[in-house]
Design an enzyme around this catalytic site. Sequence first.
Site, PDB file in Angstrom:
ATOM      1  N   ASP A   1       1.124  -1.304   0.107  1.00 28.77           N
ATOM      2  CA  ASP A   1       0.320   0.327  -0.120  1.00 28.77           C
ATOM      3  C   ASP A   1       1.384   1.198   0.270  1.00 28.77           C
ATOM      4  O   ASP A   1       1.767   1.139   0.566  1.00 28.77           O
ATOM      5  CB  ASP A   1      -0.998   0.377   1.318  1.00 28.77           C
ATOM      6  CG  ASP A   1      -2.114   0.782   0.955  1.00 28.77           C
ATOM      7  OD1 ASP A   1      -2.323   1.155  -0.032  1.00 28.77           O
ATOM      8  OD2 ASP A   1      -2.852   0.850   2.423  1.00 28.77           O
TER       9      ASP A   1
ATOM     10  N   ASN B   1     -10.013  -1.125  -6.636  1.00 29.78           N
ATOM     11  CA  ASN B   1      -9.113  -0.369  -7.801  1.00 29.78           C
ATOM     12  C   ASN B   1      -9.123  -0.154  -9.140  1.00 29.78           C
ATOM     13  O   ASN B   1      -9.306   0.937  -9.610  1.00 29.78           O
ATOM     14  CB  ASN B   1      -7.520  -1.360  -7.557  1.00 29.78           C
ATOM     15  CG  ASN B   1      -6.523  -1.291  -6.547  1.00 29.78           C
ATOM     16  OD1 ASN B   1      -6.189  -1.944  -6.463  1.00 29.78           O
ATOM     17  ND2 ASN B   1      -7.383  -0.145  -5.355  1.00 29.78           N
TER      18      ASN B   1
HETATM   19  C1  FPP Z   1      -1.566  -0.166  -3.696  1.00 27.33           C
HETATM   20  O1  FPP Z   1      -1.028   1.290  -3.493  1.00 27.33           O
HETATM   21  C2  FPP Z   1      -0.806  -0.660  -4.821  1.00 27.33           C
HETATM   22  C3  FPP Z   1      -1.596  -0.938  -6.330  1.00 27.33           C
HETATM   23  C4  FPP Z   1      -3.011  -0.515  -6.034  1.00 27.33           C
HETATM   24  C5  FPP Z   1      -1.213  -1.797  -6.995  1.00 27.33           C
HETATM   25  C6  FPP Z   1       0.057  -2.106  -7.025  1.00 27.33           C
HETATM   26  C7  FPP Z   1       1.194  -2.934  -8.192  1.00 27.33           C
HETATM   27  C8  FPP Z   1       2.082  -3.033  -8.561  1.00 27.33           C
HETATM   28  C9  FPP Z   1       3.276  -2.937  -7.911  1.00 27.33           C
HETATM   29  C10 FPP Z   1       2.192  -3.479  -9.712  1.00 27.33           C
HETATM   30  C11 FPP Z   1       1.714  -5.336 -10.220  1.00 27.33           C
HETATM   31  C12 FPP Z   1       2.689  -6.104 -10.770  1.00 27.33           C
HETATM   32  C13 FPP Z   1       2.388  -7.563 -11.198  1.00 27.33           C
HETATM   33  C14 FPP Z   1       3.133  -8.216 -12.431  1.00 27.33           C
HETATM   34  C15 FPP Z   1       1.564  -8.143 -10.167  1.00 27.33           C
HETATM   35  P1  FPP Z   1      -1.776   2.782  -4.055  1.00 27.33           P
HETATM   36  O2  FPP Z   1      -1.793   3.254  -5.100  1.00 27.33           O
HETATM   37  O3  FPP Z   1      -2.944   2.051  -3.244  1.00 27.33           O
HETATM   38  O4  FPP Z   1      -1.530   4.059  -3.200  1.00 27.33           O
HETATM   39  P2  FPP Z   1      -2.173   4.817  -2.183  1.00 27.33           P
HETATM   40  O5  FPP Z   1      -3.219   3.799  -1.053  1.00 27.33           O
HETATM   41  O6  FPP Z   1      -0.790   5.978  -2.036  1.00 27.33           O
HETATM   42  O7  FPP Z   1      -3.257   5.947  -2.942  1.00 27.33           O
END
Ligand code: FPP
Length: 249
Positions: A35, A83
């Site tokens: 996260d 998401n």
């Molecule tokens: C959470 O941070 C992260 C995600 C929603 C995406 C994570 C995905 C990857 C790291 C790459 C995936 C690749 C593969 C191969 C599975 P956030 O965007 O929710 O952060 P925030 O809470 O600060 O908004």
Amino acid sequence: MMNFSKLKDKYKAGKMKKRINWNGPLPAHIAIMMDGNGRWATRQGLPRTAGHLAGMNAMRETIRFCHKTHIRYLTLYAFSTENWKRPKEEVDYIIRLVHAFVTDRTLNELNRNNIKVNFIGDISRFDLDTRQIMQHAADVTRFNTGMTVNFAVNYGGRSEIVQAVKSLVAEGNSSFSMEEFESRLYTSGCPSPELIIRTSGEKRLSGFLLWQSAQAGPWYTDEMWPSFNEYLYYQALHAYQCRKVRTIS
Ligand code: FPP
């Protein structure tokens, strides 16, 4: 050349590593809620997508830490059912990262290291190309016997339970056992996670592995996912061992 803050992190990681009893209990299965990518980027005046790219690098590194320390199962929460509500460009970017992960040298590296890859969750919502890429990663690594890495995508804990029940009922089995039920979960064949890591300061499990996490110990850090490093990884393992010793004695 390595910069000063990287050197400091390496030094701290080395010290923390020494505090772990490598002959003591280690979790068979670690689950991670990655996260804070967006916040990490925004704080640096970068677009959110830059946070996801940095998050992907942290994810690659973390798989290496787990492999190096002989963790058998690792489940990474990469994309929740919630998401999809994000702007289309951001969702498309995360999906492009999944494609990059499977088509660049990372999958080869995992395969060479005898690591099995699975995408778990309701993958039917992704386009055909993406589903094929996910299937390809699973096919290529199917016979590997080392660590298993599960990427949870379009995953929601409640929906997982509902689909498991539906699949049993559809077969006319309405008096199923706990084992039969567990065999229909996406994580069938994996032991339950014993350590769940969540970054970014959020202190809740948000339905991640809702059924499987019944006995798991959460470990939270205020660091954003792109800043996750070997030092924090060993800190989480150390906290797990301390908790384990307390619950055994
Ligand atoms: C959470 O941070 C992260 C995600 C929603 C995406 C994570 C995905 C990857 C790291 C790459 C995936 C690749 C593969 C191969 C599975 P956030 O965007 O929710 O952060 P925030 O809470 O600060 O908004």
